[in-house]
Design an enzyme around this catalytic site. Structure first.
Site, PDB file in Angstrom:
ATOM      1  N   ASN A  11       0.856  -1.179   0.000  1.00 35.83           N
ATOM      2  CA  ASN A  11       0.000   0.000   0.000  1.00 35.83           C
ATOM      3  C   ASN A  11       0.897   1.235   0.000  1.00 35.83           C
ATOM      4  O   ASN A  11       1.506   1.563   1.020  1.00 35.83           O
ATOM      5  CB  ASN A  11      -0.884  -0.051   1.259  1.00 35.83           C
ATOM      6  CG  ASN A  11      -1.730   1.197   1.424  1.00 35.83           C
ATOM      7  OD1 ASN A  11      -1.819   2.025   0.517  1.00 35.83           O
ATOM      8  ND2 ASN A  11      -2.362   1.333   2.580  1.00 35.83           N
ATOM      9  N   LYS A  13       0.035   4.259  -0.272  1.00 36.64           N
ATOM     10  CA  LYS A  13      -0.651   5.419   0.323  1.00 36.64           C
ATOM     11  C   LYS A  13      -0.466   6.668  -0.554  1.00 36.64           C
ATOM     12  O   LYS A  13      -0.378   6.544  -1.765  1.00 36.64           O
ATOM     13  CB  LYS A  13      -0.160   5.663   1.748  1.00 36.64           C
ATOM     14  CG  LYS A  13      -0.197   4.376   2.587  1.00 36.64           C
ATOM     15  CD  LYS A  13      -0.042   4.622   4.046  1.00 36.64           C
ATOM     16  CE  LYS A  13       0.073   3.278   4.751  1.00 36.64           C
ATOM     17  NZ  LYS A  13      -0.025   3.387   6.195  1.00 36.64           N
ATOM     18  N   HIS A  95      -9.461   0.556   5.204  1.00 36.35           N
ATOM     19  CA  HIS A  95      -8.148   0.825   5.818  1.00 36.35           C
ATOM     20  C   HIS A  95      -8.321   1.760   7.013  1.00 36.35           C
ATOM     21  O   HIS A  95      -9.182   2.650   6.994  1.00 36.35           O
ATOM     22  CB  HIS A  95      -7.222   1.452   4.780  1.00 36.35           C
ATOM     23  CG  HIS A  95      -5.804   1.517   5.250  1.00 36.35           C
ATOM     24  ND1 HIS A  95      -5.353   2.527   6.054  1.00 36.35           N
ATOM     25  CD2 HIS A  95      -4.761   0.676   5.074  1.00 36.35           C
ATOM     26  CE1 HIS A  95      -4.074   2.306   6.342  1.00 36.35           C
ATOM     27  NE2 HIS A  95      -3.693   1.189   5.760  1.00 36.35           N
ATOM     28  N   GLU A  97      -6.749   4.257   8.013  1.00 39.48           N
ATOM     29  CA  GLU A  97      -6.657   5.698   7.748  1.00 39.48           C
ATOM     30  C   GLU A  97      -7.969   6.244   7.187  1.00 39.48           C
ATOM     31  O   GLU A  97      -8.352   7.382   7.457  1.00 39.48           O
ATOM     32  CB  GLU A  97      -5.465   5.982   6.822  1.00 39.48           C
ATOM     33  CG  GLU A  97      -4.158   5.830   7.599  1.00 39.48           C
ATOM     34  CD  GLU A  97      -3.002   5.265   6.805  1.00 39.48           C
ATOM     35  OE1 GLU A  97      -3.021   5.319   5.569  1.00 39.48           O
ATOM     36  OE2 GLU A  97      -2.066   4.745   7.454  1.00 39.48           O
ATOM     37  N   GLU A 169      -5.180  -5.506  10.575  1.00 38.20           N
ATOM     38  CA  GLU A 169      -4.198  -4.445  10.776  1.00 38.20           C
ATOM     39  C   GLU A 169      -4.518  -3.688  12.057  1.00 38.20           C
ATOM     40  O   GLU A 169      -5.335  -2.754  12.040  1.00 38.20           O
ATOM     41  CB  GLU A 169      -4.242  -3.461   9.603  1.00 38.20           C
ATOM     42  CG  GLU A 169      -4.001  -4.097   8.250  1.00 38.20           C
ATOM     43  CD  GLU A 169      -3.478  -3.071   7.249  1.00 38.20           C
ATOM     44  OE1 GLU A 169      -2.315  -3.200   6.866  1.00 38.20           O
ATOM     45  OE2 GLU A 169      -4.207  -2.136   6.911  1.00 38.20           O
ATOM     46  N   GLY A 175       2.201   2.026  10.705  1.00 39.63           N
ATOM     47  CA  GLY A 175       3.079   3.186  10.526  1.00 39.63           C
ATOM     48  C   GLY A 175       3.770   3.634  11.806  1.00 39.63           C
ATOM     49  O   GLY A 175       4.316   4.731  11.864  1.00 39.63           O
ATOM     50  N   SER A 215       3.485  -2.274  10.371  1.00 39.76           N
ATOM     51  CA  SER A 215       4.935  -2.220  10.566  1.00 39.76           C
ATOM     52  C   SER A 215       5.664  -3.503  10.178  1.00 39.76           C
ATOM     53  O   SER A 215       6.664  -3.872  10.807  1.00 39.76           O
ATOM     54  CB  SER A 215       5.263  -1.810  12.013  1.00 39.76           C
ATOM     55  OG  SER A 215       4.744  -0.518  12.271  1.00 39.76           O
TER      56      SER A 215
HETATM   57  C1  PEP Z   1      -0.823  -0.164   5.967  1.00 40.44           C
HETATM   58  O1  PEP Z   1      -0.975   1.009   5.710  1.00 40.44           O
HETATM   59  O2  PEP Z   1      -1.653  -0.992   5.529  1.00 40.44           O
HETATM   60  C2  PEP Z   1       0.321  -0.556   6.785  1.00 40.44           C
HETATM   61  C3  PEP Z   1       0.340  -1.751   7.290  1.00 40.44           C
HETATM   62  O3  PEP Z   1       1.322   0.380   6.978  1.00 40.44           O
HETATM   63  P1  PEP Z   1       2.786   0.133   7.629  1.00 40.44           P
HETATM   64  O4  PEP Z   1       3.323  -1.137   7.013  1.00 40.44           O
HETATM   65  O5  PEP Z   1       3.581   1.334   7.224  1.00 40.44           O
HETATM   66  O6  PEP Z   1       2.600  -0.006   9.098  1.00 40.44           O
END
Ligand code: PEP
Length: 253
Positions: A11, A13, A95, A97, A169, A175, A215
């Protein structure tokens, strides 16, 4: 444990420029990727065409969002029909966000997922608890609630779950550099699979890919991939670095 093929999504973003994406695509094109893994990347809408024209067919393309129904007078939105038209195969929905920064709710997300599936797109359906929900012992409840909102709509929209990947997630891990431990992730993945068994069917429970996000990087993916019910990853930050993303893709080997 799941029986589906390992699945890794990147992703991107709201990141990248024509130039940085040219470099990322070139790194991905030259990376050696294990054959037995489905790989998908989700560039920002405006770069999908560039990626589609330059990236190897080995990797499929996803959008990061889609509108809740057919297109029309919805300024700033992109419809699932348009994604189909440009050869985009997947969309990420729910997601954290979009839930917690943009304010989308379960109902809206479920409708988007149902519409995208009805148009033949694959959906990466994201769920996950916030830190305070985990600390209050509500992780499973929150995940079940979000799953229910997806599944209720899926069941109306499509008879087949083949196009659905569930991404667990935890919001506190996205992040932040704070990855869930393999045990913490496995515990929720088993609970999600049990939920699918009880609420949908044993067949759907075993074949649906349940992937982990939060992460994930080149250093922690192999340990996570060893867990029985982790069928792949959704990767944010580390998917912007081609060689590291390749390491994550190959981590189940
Ligand atoms: C994501 O945005 O789906 C995600 C898992 O981000 P990150 O790997 O940066 O934590």
């Amino acid at each position: 444990a799941g029986t589906g093929k390992f699945f890794v999504g990147g992703n991107w973003k709201c990141n990248g420029t024509k130039e940085s994406i040219t470099k990322l695509v070139s790194d991905l094109n030259s990376a050696k990727l294990e054959a037995d893994v489905d790989v998908v990347v989700a560039p920002p809408f405006v770069y999908i065409e560039q990626v589609k024209n330059t990236l190897t067919d080995r990797i499929e393309i996803s959008a990061q969002n889609s509108w809740v129904g057919k297109g029309g007078a919805f300024t700033g939105e992109i419809s699932a029909d348009q994604l189909n038209d440009i050869g985009c195969k997947w969309v990420i929905l729910g997601h954290s966000e979009r839930r917690h920064v943009i304010g989308e709710d379960d109902q809206f997300i479920g409708k988007k997922a149902a519409y995208a599936l009805s148009q033949g797109l694959g959906v990466m359906a994201c769920i996950g608890e916030k830190l305070e929900e985990r600390e209050a012992g509500k992780t499973f409840d929150v995940c079940y609630q979000q799953l229910k909102a997806f599944a209720g709509k899926f069941l109306d929209a499509v008879p087949s779950w083949d196009n659905v990947v569930i991404a667990y997630e935890p919001v506190w891990a996205i992040g932040t550099g704070k990855v869930a431990t393999p045990v913490q992730a496995q515990e929720v993945h088993v609970a999600v699979r049990d939920w699918l068994r009880k609420n949908v069917s044993a067949e759907v429970a075993s074949k649906t890919r349940i992937i982990y996000g939060g992460s994930v990087n080149g250093g922690n993916s192999a340990e996570l991939a060893k867990q029985e019910d982790i069928d792949g990853f959704l990767v944010g930050g580390a998917s912007l670095k081609g060689p590291e993303f390749a390491t994550i893709i190959n981590s189940s080997a």
